[in-house]
Write a protein that holds these residues in place. Sequence first.
Motif, PDB file in Angstrom:
ATOM      1  N   THR A  14      23.526  45.620  48.168  1.00 56.33           N
ATOM      2  CA  THR A  14      24.073  44.572  47.171  1.00 56.33           C
ATOM      3  C   THR A  14      25.403  45.170  46.579  1.00 56.33           C
ATOM      4  N   ALA A  15      26.186  44.063  46.356  1.00 57.54           N
ATOM      5  CA  ALA A  15      27.475  44.451  45.599  1.00 57.54           C
ATOM      6  C   ALA A  15      27.952  43.610  44.380  1.00 57.54           C
ATOM      7  N   PRO A  16      28.766  43.802  43.370  1.00 59.78           N
ATOM      8  CA  PRO A  16      28.981  43.141  42.413  1.00 59.78           C
ATOM      9  C   PRO A  16      30.089  41.915  42.941  1.00 59.78           C
ATOM     10  N   ASP A  17      30.235  41.178  41.986  1.00 63.09           N
ATOM     11  CA  ASP A  17      31.400  39.937  42.316  1.00 63.09           C
ATOM     12  C   ASP A  17      31.991  39.229  41.081  1.00 63.09           C
ATOM     13  N   LEU A  18      33.190  39.851  40.732  1.00 58.93           N
ATOM     14  CA  LEU A  18      33.742  39.514  39.489  1.00 58.93           C
ATOM     15  C   LEU A  18      34.601  38.119  39.554  1.00 58.93           C
ATOM     16  N   VAL A  19      34.209  37.247  38.688  1.00 58.92           N
ATOM     17  CA  VAL A  19      35.098  36.100  38.489  1.00 58.92           C
ATOM     18  C   VAL A  19      35.690  35.687  37.171  1.00 58.92           C
TER      19      VAL A  19
END
Length: 750
Positions: A529-534
């Motif tokens: 898994t990985a983060p996703d900044l928006v």
Amino acid sequence: MLAPWSLPYCFTILLGLLKLCRAQYEQLGYPQGYPQGYPEIQLRLAGDKRKHNEGRVEVFYDGEWGTVCDDDFSIHSAQVVCRELGYLEAVSWSPSSKYGKGEGRIWFDNVQCTGKEKTLALCMSNGIGVSDCKHTEDVGVVCSDKRIPGFKFINTMANNVESLNIQVEDVRIRAILSSYRKRTPVTEGYVEVKDGGKWKQICDAEWTKHNSRVICGMFGFPGERKYNARVYKMFARRRKPSYWDYSVNCTGNEAHLSSCKLGHAVAAKANSTCEGGTPVVVSCVPGRAFSPTPMTGFRKAFRQEQPLVRLRGGAIVGEGRVEVLKNGEWGTICDDNWSLLSATVVCRELGFGSAKEALSGGRLGQGMGPVHMNEVKCSGFEKSVTECFFNKESLGCSHEEDAAVTCNVPAMGFQERLRLSGGRNPYEGRVEALVERNGSLVWGTVCSDGWGTMEAMVVCRQLGLGFASNAFQETWYWPGEVSADPVVMSGVRCSGTEMSLSHCLHHGAHLTCPKGGGRNAAGVSCSETAPDLVLNPQVVEQTTYMEDRPMFMLQCAYEENCLSTTSSKTPANSYRRLLRFSSQIHNNGQSDFRPKAGRHSWVWHDCHRHYHSMEVFTHYDLLSLNGTKVAEGHKASFCLEDTDCIEKRYECANFGEQGITVGCWDTYRHDIDCQWIDITDIKPGDYIFQVFINPNYEVPESDYSNNLMKCRCRYDGHRIWMYSCHNGGSLSTETEESFPGLLNNQVTHR
């Protein structure tokens, strides 16, 4: 009290009843290996599946399909079901008709298995057909992908063969012609099934194009085509085929052969050839990304149309959150009624095969923007998911219900050309590549000069290990094989989207690596898994304003280089004009966003009295309409914390841990230092305002395309307006191209 003479009489009656019971089942005939003395049944997985190896448990008995009640059902019972169907083990089970309500009789109720029974009929229950359940209690199971080695399909229902699903150990396309044996991927050859540990061909007497479509889809190909049948007939005459006992009956919209029905039994002739036919051959059409000879000239001559569907946030090729384009804006699909059938339409549309799994619940991260489609229902033959029936009202759907897919992709052999060596687990280690040197294949290391997150992302994707979590330029703590110490790749530069490290830019045979390999070789660690900044564009648009601030109040900001270069000549009693705004940064990924640097290496800033966990967390730029930068700002991570969240995990107070939890957001308010662009020297006019999060790609994310946000900006010398704010990739290509400055100032990975 019974008379003494009555005991032998009772015993005789019981013995007679037992013989009658056995005779009831003996008329059906027992196949070899099936336990005698119990009802003969066949099983299948049916219902609203989201992958082929799951579904509602259905039982065929007495000429009728029925279901199993969830009362007393357990993982041990699921184990028996899965193994009876040829799967290695059960993963889980689901009560309350998760896969939809079945029809017909409920054959088993209060099923209790130990897990070692050969068939569900051997488990304790109320007795076959004895139940007080309703179909709202139908049980379902999820089986493992792996099949039992040497599994032999047993058909106990000779008269009802067409109603059974196909269960074999394995399936393959075996290249026969020499021209196809050398190709990767294999697109043409015999269709062979492995049953009872032996590979066998299928007779083509009843074979249809629908069957070919399903086989091609399983192996990652969107379609099938005609082939030269005469060549294969000649080959079949020379080599005697070994045929499977049955034909295949697919409708064409199945995602896997196991969902197809078993066809008629094949009556093989004495010479082992099937009646008026030869072995089945398929010829599949690969998608554009997997085509052996891409038509580069065609791509240059004609501009490709804007796709209507795309995948975002997936770790591997052919996986991601499904997004569709409507009215020039990208949006998501709600997972209500999301099925393997609809997911397969998406996969084929994008040049992959059938769907391996239809994912729900925002499993591959949450999207932004509108939810365009809900309750999607496809027939399986649509050219695009946008042609499928759907409910235009998406009331009640949030991005927590975003639908996603995992597609079948062709076997390209990329995984065999790369490995991780010396790590503590399979997800980390020194990167070693298999390359050709002097006519032979050798393993060697990759030069770590310039090695970063993008290169690590490609390695993890190629190995099927998910996302990169770290990229290492030293690997002395991971001793690999000494024979693989020499450098075989150098100058590697990736955009992050490549399928293989060999597709990235590199020096080729002209190696240049001053540090050498061995202890200085490139390394990676991977994560599923990985983060996703928006960034929330509406918050920026709503909070923008201008402030004239005296220089003597900007001393700390000046020390942290948050003002333009001309501020060094500004007297303390003069003013700087600041464009101020708030930033609300969401983590829409699948794991927490954490700074790359550990707490021991955070930098203390005495003036502001806080630590920086990332020296550059965001870039703020003001661009002219032709894309030229006219003013800039930057923001260190003063404090990465959960500002608004159901369960806060990160808080900066008292030198606490920094980060942003999944589903939470961090707000940098407009009234804190450096949350601005210094526009003192800017003339009135129209501009483009741009914010770029994690600009140096220090922290790996599942999707970098949405890290950029742009707005139109108008400044008249006294007031400032911000409008049309949107994230990168949220609009159609045509809309983006009509936005000034975007074409001349695209974000690059280097």
